[in-house]
Design an enzyme around this catalytic site. Sequence first.
Site, mmCIF file in Angstrom:
data_model
loop_
_atom_site.group_PDB
_atom_site.id
_atom_site.type_symbol
_atom_site.label_atom_id
_atom_site.label_comp_id
_atom_site.label_asym_id
_atom_site.label_seq_id
_atom_site.Cartn_x
_atom_site.Cartn_y
_atom_site.Cartn_z
ATOM 1 N N GLU A 325 0.828 -1.208 0.000
ATOM 2 C CA GLU A 325 0.000 0.000 0.000
ATOM 3 C C GLU A 325 0.862 1.259 0.000
ATOM 4 O OE1 GLU A 325 -2.687 -0.662 3.357
ATOM 5 O OE2 GLU A 325 -4.075 -1.653 2.002
ATOM 6 N N ASP A 399 -8.330 -8.964 3.681
ATOM 7 C CA ASP A 399 -8.095 -7.877 4.623
ATOM 8 C C ASP A 399 -9.143 -7.809 5.723
ATOM 9 O OD1 ASP A 399 -7.057 -5.683 5.771
ATOM 10 O OD2 ASP A 399 -7.190 -4.367 4.045
ATOM 11 N N GLU A 427 -12.877 -2.317 11.938
ATOM 12 C CA GLU A 427 -12.869 -1.536 10.699
ATOM 13 C C GLU A 427 -13.932 -2.025 9.722
ATOM 14 O OE1 GLU A 427 -9.083 -1.732 8.738
ATOM 15 O OE2 GLU A 427 -9.781 -0.630 6.987
HETATM 16 C C1 BDP Z 1 -6.245 -2.133 5.962
HETATM 17 C C2 BDP Z 1 -6.551 -0.784 6.516
HETATM 18 C C3 BDP Z 1 -5.379 0.159 6.393
HETATM 19 C C4 BDP Z 1 -4.133 -0.491 6.982
HETATM 20 C C5 BDP Z 1 -3.904 -1.825 6.311
HETATM 21 C C6 BDP Z 1 -2.740 -2.602 6.902
HETATM 22 O O1 BDP Z 1 -7.653 -0.246 5.821
HETATM 23 O O2 BDP Z 1 -5.717 1.348 7.067
HETATM 24 O O3 BDP Z 1 -3.034 0.320 6.828
HETATM 25 O O4 BDP Z 1 -5.040 -2.642 6.476
HETATM 26 O O5 BDP Z 1 -3.010 -3.591 7.596
HETATM 27 O O6 BDP Z 1 -7.261 -3.014 6.366
HETATM 28 O O7 BDP Z 1 -1.594 -2.272 6.685
#
Ligand code: BDP
Length: 736
Positions: A325, A399, A427
């Site tokens: 990401e 996720d 979340e």
């Molecule tokens: C996702 C979240 C994000 C996190 C990412 C992670 O939306 O904010 O940074 O996981 O685990 O679920 O790195």
Amino acid sequence: MVSLSHGARDAARAGSRWRRAGLLCLCWLAGLVTGLPAMAEDGYALWLRYVPLDAGRQAAYRAHATELVVDAGTPTGRAIRDELQRGLHGLLGRAPVPAARAGRAGAIVVGTPATSPQLAALRLDLSALGEEGYLLRSVRIDGRPATAVAANTELGALYGAFHLLRLVQTAQPLDALDIHQAPKTRVRVLNHWDNLDRYVERGYAGESIWDWHKLPDWTGPRYTDYARANASIGINGTVLNNVNTSAQSLTPMYLEKAAALAGVFRPYGIKVYLSARFSAPIEIGGLETADPLDPAVRAWWKAKADEVYRIIPGFGGFLVKANSEGQPGPQDYGRSHADGANMLAEALAPHGGIVMWRAFVYSHEEPDDRAKQAYTEFVPHDGRFAPNVLVQVKNGAIDFQPREPFHPLFGAMPETPLMMEFQITKEYLGFATHLAYLAPMYAETLRADTHARGPGSTVARVVDGSLEGHQLTGMAGVANIGSDRNWSGSHFDQANWFAFGRLAWDPYLDPEAIAREWVKMTFSTDPGFVDPVVAMMMGSREAVVDYMTPLGLHHLMGRGHHYGPAPWVEGGPRADWTSVYYHRADAKGIGFDRSASGSNAVAQYAPPVAAQFGDLATVPEEFLLWFHHVPWDHRMASGNTLWDELVLRYGRGVDYVAGMRRTWDGLAGKVDPERHAQVAAFLAIQEKEAQWWRDASIAYFQTFSKRPLPAGEPAPPHSLAYYQALQFPFAPGDGK
Ligand code: BDP
């Protein structure tokens, strides 16, 4: 305006004083009659409330708590003494008398053979307890009955003291104790996704509890209470900063602040860890590269690790999110995850530190199914990680969705210790307002059978190291803790923190038993309250699956903030951040074909699992649309068509929430009004939002299925366009 003379005013004031006093008296009396504390409850005390038991129980337990023998000469010893005094005083109305040695019947003797001659004389077998385990045993000392809380270390004794308190809190007998406990994993950590400006990514409980600006000089009592709560459930580490971190956290100024927290936590056995930004050598080190094979970079990390340990004695190590990401990582220099992790591991090794290297990686440049990418990137490096590296793997391959099949990496990297990462903050499961007890979700993954070494190769056995004989093991939970008075944003979210700790200690525990403990400690031991509340909790996560993502659907939430339903999300910077990428609904059917005819993600599982998931005839229905694109008229086990079943599941989820509301409303007399009112209000929000998820999802998917709703199922009250137009620019917790 009527003006009162002085005399009249005084009389009025005196009158209101009397009225106030009368009211206080009434509240106090009400407390006596109902057995509830007269003070309003705001949830701050968590599961460590220590409110008085009824008189009968108090008398019975007092006989087992006459004296307290513990060496309070060290910080951990003091923590043990203070917790037992506080807890037993609260529960029993009288604290045991501190004593240098047990001299009366009913003493509690806590410590190690090294600190307590009386424990040493008992010659208890502590050999299987390791460094953190303990034993609770009813013994006789000088012919008098006593309770021994014995361990090899003071930390073990502290854990034992909390266990003893839990027994009293949950109304268990203390007469014939013979309890042996040792944690099944070594590293049991919370991951705080907290930024230095106190913003919490995916946080729904206010701002960060770390008041960085006032640290290191001000360490308020809340930090101690945080440590107490964590120690009480066996958590022994905390990663203070977000995985999407700034390199600033590694500067001396912030290390001093982290050291102040570490000082508060140390007596409770909680190590401080930090997320490390891979490009820190550039950003705060003035180097031109962060290439892990560059000698200057390696030297920089070594010096940094030395500095960290100078400032924070007993530091735990680094957590790293790399090449995921948009975060920097070794692949930016053509190096592998193993190269990156091993460089940090080498720097930490002389100090006994570890690296938790995350496997949550996927790249928008990679066209393959996102669910496959972590496996593809990591499996080739199995056996190449340094001995002090744990690879931290999310429970599922996408996720933290309400339901995911277990991550295919579990069982696929036998040479590498894999650490579990669960999300405690909700979340994707309704933020703080939805009541969803997550232990059944955690246990579902832990109990899943990878078949890596034949049947019985459960994920729990991968994680606790028993499957492959790994010593370094661990579990991480993304914290749901913030500065809200009740810590977690809602009273019931405290249960998820509690359950995570209990399962990290022992991944084989029963979620229902954990819920029962938590309810008794947090609310009441009255079976008329405990039974219905535990039952309601146990089905609550399945209800979320039903009203958000039934039958294996996933990733259908609002873009960015992840609030509310948005199965229509498409376009934007990357396909795998849309909903349509995952559900693939069309005129024929719905679901992601990950079988051999599709992305073949199933092939990443061991053959028996791959065969089960890959075949439409054998895939469990809860994963149907995760692995297959299925025609709308496909016959389900119930006899319904897929479309009808989907609609019914959405409705079932909403109905469950309505049922939780009824249950909770009926318990009004059994819990303090303050907590009752907030839970009731949040359940009302949940019902409204569950209905919204159902209606919006059905309105959208019906544009593909073009089928009527099953008989008796109400049409969504609004048009699809209405749901699509809803905007939530200030929803909490978004990444930034
Ligand atoms: C996702 C979240 C994000 C996190 C990412 C992670 O939306 O904010 O940074 O996981 O685990 O679920 O790195």
